[in-house]
Design a protein around this motif. Structure first.
Motif, PDB file in Angstrom:
ATOM      1  N   ASN A 161       0.868  -1.171   0.000  1.00 42.91           N
ATOM      2  CA  ASN A 161       0.000   0.000   0.000  1.00 42.91           C
ATOM      3  C   ASN A 161       0.905   1.221   0.000  1.00 42.91           C
ATOM      4  OD1 ASN A 161      -1.611   2.221   0.607  1.00 42.91           O
ATOM      5  ND2 ASN A 161      -2.978   1.041   1.938  1.00 42.91           N
ATOM      6  N   ALA A 162       0.915   1.934  -1.101  1.00 39.39           N
ATOM      7  CA  ALA A 162       1.848   3.056  -1.261  1.00 39.39           C
ATOM      8  C   ALA A 162       1.664   4.124  -0.188  1.00 39.39           C
ATOM      9  CB  ALA A 162       1.692   3.669  -2.648  1.00 39.39           C
ATOM     10  N   GLU A 163       0.475   4.229   0.393  1.00 43.07           N
ATOM     11  CA  GLU A 163       0.210   5.269   1.385  1.00 43.07           C
ATOM     12  C   GLU A 163       0.742   4.904   2.765  1.00 43.07           C
ATOM     13  OE1 GLU A 163      -3.920   6.064   1.373  1.00 43.07           O
ATOM     14  OE2 GLU A 163      -3.966   6.826  -0.683  1.00 43.07           O
ATOM     15  N   PRO A 197      12.204  -0.800  -1.098  1.00 46.74           N
ATOM     16  CA  PRO A 197      12.810   0.372  -0.461  1.00 46.74           C
ATOM     17  C   PRO A 197      11.857   1.227   0.349  1.00 46.74           C
ATOM     18  CG  PRO A 197      12.658   0.654  -2.849  1.00 46.74           C
ATOM     19  CD  PRO A 197      12.324  -0.765  -2.566  1.00 46.74           C
ATOM     20  N   ASP A 198      10.548   1.061   0.176  1.00 48.44           N
ATOM     21  CA  ASP A 198       9.627   1.866   0.964  1.00 48.44           C
ATOM     22  C   ASP A 198       9.229   1.185   2.272  1.00 48.44           C
ATOM     23  OD1 ASP A 198       8.215  -0.109  -0.318  1.00 48.44           O
ATOM     24  OD2 ASP A 198       6.451   1.136  -0.728  1.00 48.44           O
ATOM     25  N   ALA A 199       9.757  -0.029   2.536  1.00 53.70           N
ATOM     26  CA  ALA A 199       9.467  -0.710   3.797  1.00 53.70           C
ATOM     27  C   ALA A 199      10.329  -0.133   4.916  1.00 53.70           C
ATOM     28  CB  ALA A 199       9.724  -2.209   3.655  1.00 53.70           C
TER      29      ALA A 199
END
Length: 301
Positions: free
Chosen positions: A114-116, A140-142
Motif C-alpha cells: 500500500n503506497a500510502e 525500499p519503501d518498507a
C-alpha cells in the motif's frame, strides 16, 4: 617466472578438496579461483593463464578450505536475494535454504503493498543482517527493524547496513537485544506487518558439519535439547508485535517442523499456519498469520 595455466590449478585444487572431504570440491575450487582472479565463475574459461603470485594465493586459500574453513569466510561475502553481505569469523553464514524464506517474505509484502502506508518488517536474530538488507533492497519503501543479541554478529550487521546505505538502499534500524525478552521493542507492539526469523534452532548434541562446529558461533546454531529454546518464547513476542493480518515466517531444524507449527496453533491469535519445505523436501520454515486479538482469542478458548 612464466604465467601458469589456471585450469590445471583448478584441477589440482579440486583433487585437494575432494581428499579433504569437502562436499562440493569442484564448485569450491572454481569459486575460489573466480574470487582470486576477479571474474564471474562462468567466465573462468576466459582466463587461461595467470601469474605465479596468483597461483600461490589461490593455493593458500585452497589449503584453508581443505582445513574446512568456510568458503564464505575465504571469499568474504555471501549473496542473498539481490544483495551480497560480508561475513567472516564471529558471524553465522546465511544458508541457501534461507532464500526460500526470503522469497515467501517478499511475495507476502508485495501482495499487501500500500503506497500510502509503508510496511513495517522485523528480522529477528539478524546475524549478518542478510534477510533485513535483502528485504530493504527489494522493497525500499518498507521500514525494516533487525535484532541481534551477539555483539560480534551485530558489528557485521552494522558494517553491511552501512555499506548498503552507501549504495542507496533504505537504512535498516539495528538493535542489540534478546528476541525472547518480553520487554523488547515495546514501541512496535501491534505495528508490524511481517516478521522473518532465522534463530538458533539446532538441538544440542546434534551432529553438524565441521565448518559449523568449528566456525559458526554456537549461540547462533544451538538452542537447547529440542532446538526450540529460542523459538518458543519468540512466538509469544511475535504475537504482540504483529498487527492483525500481519504474518511471520520462522526457519527451524528439519526435525521439528511439526512442533514449531503446533507452537503457533496453540496460540489462538494465530491462524493460517503452514509448513514449508526446502528444495530437498525437508521441513524448513513455518508461516503463520495473526488473525485475532488476545481478547478475541480468550473468547475462543
Amino acid at each position: 617466472m612464466s604465467r601458469q595455466p589456471l585450469r590445471l590449478a583448478i584441477l589440482e585444487a579440486t583433487s585437494t578438496l575432494r581428499e579433504a572431504g569437502v562436499p562440493s570440491p569442484r564448485a569450491d575450487a572454481e569459486i575460489l579461483a573466480a574470487h582470486v582472479v576477479g571474474v564471474e565463475r562462468t567466465r573462468l574459461g576466459l582466463v587461461p593463464l595467470v601469474d605465479a603470485e596468483v597461483i600461490d594465493l589461490y593455493r593458500s586459500l585452497v589449503a584453508d578450505r581443505a582445513k574446512r574453513v568456510p568458503l564464505q569466510y575465504l571469499t568474504g561475502s555471501v549473496a542473498i536475494g539481490s544483495v551480497a553481505v560480508e561475513v567472516g569469523p564471529g558471524v553465522f553464514i546465511p544458508r541457501p535454504e534461507t532464500e526460500l524464506l526470503l522469497g515467501w517474505a517478499l511475495a507476502t509484502l508485495e501482495a499487501r503493498h500500500n503506497a500510502e502506508t509503508p510496511q513495517v518488517v522485523m528480522d529477528l536474530c539478524t546475524g549478518s543482517g542478510a534477510l533485513a538488507l535483502a528485504i530493504a533492497h527489494a522493497l525500499p519503501d518498507a521500514v525494516v527493524h533487525a535484532v541481534e543479541l551477539d555483539p560480534n554478529a551485530l558489528a557485521w550487521a552494522r558494517r553491511n547496513a552501512d555499506k548498503r546505505a552507501q549504495a542507496g538502499d533504505t537504512p535498516v534500524n539495528l538493535y542489540r537485544g534478546d528476541v525472547t525478552d518480553r520487554d523488547l521493542l515495546g514501541e512496535l507492539e501491534g505495528r508490524v506487518d511481517l516478521i522473518v526469523a532465522n534463530p538458533p534452532y539446532v538441538p544440542a548434541g546434534a551432529e553438524v558439519e565441521q565448518e559449523v562446529a568449528e566456525h559458526d558461533p554456537a549461540m547462533a546454531v544451538f538452542a537447547g535439547a529440542d532446538g526450540l529454546d529460542v523459538i518458543k518464547p519468540m512466538v509469544n513476542n511475535a504475537a504482540r508485535w504483529l498487527r492483525i493480518g500481519g504474518a511471520i515466517a520462522v526457519e527451524h531444524d528439519d526435525t521439528n517442523g511439526a512442533q514449531v507449527a503446533e507452537l503457533f496453533r496453540s496460540r489462538r491469535v494465530f491462524g493460517d499456519v503452514e509448513q514449508h519445505l526446502d528444495l530437498t523436501g525437508k521441513p524448513r520454515f513455518v508461516v503463520a498469520r495473526r488473525v485475532a486479538t488476545e481478547a478475541e482469542a480468550d473468547r475462543l478458548r
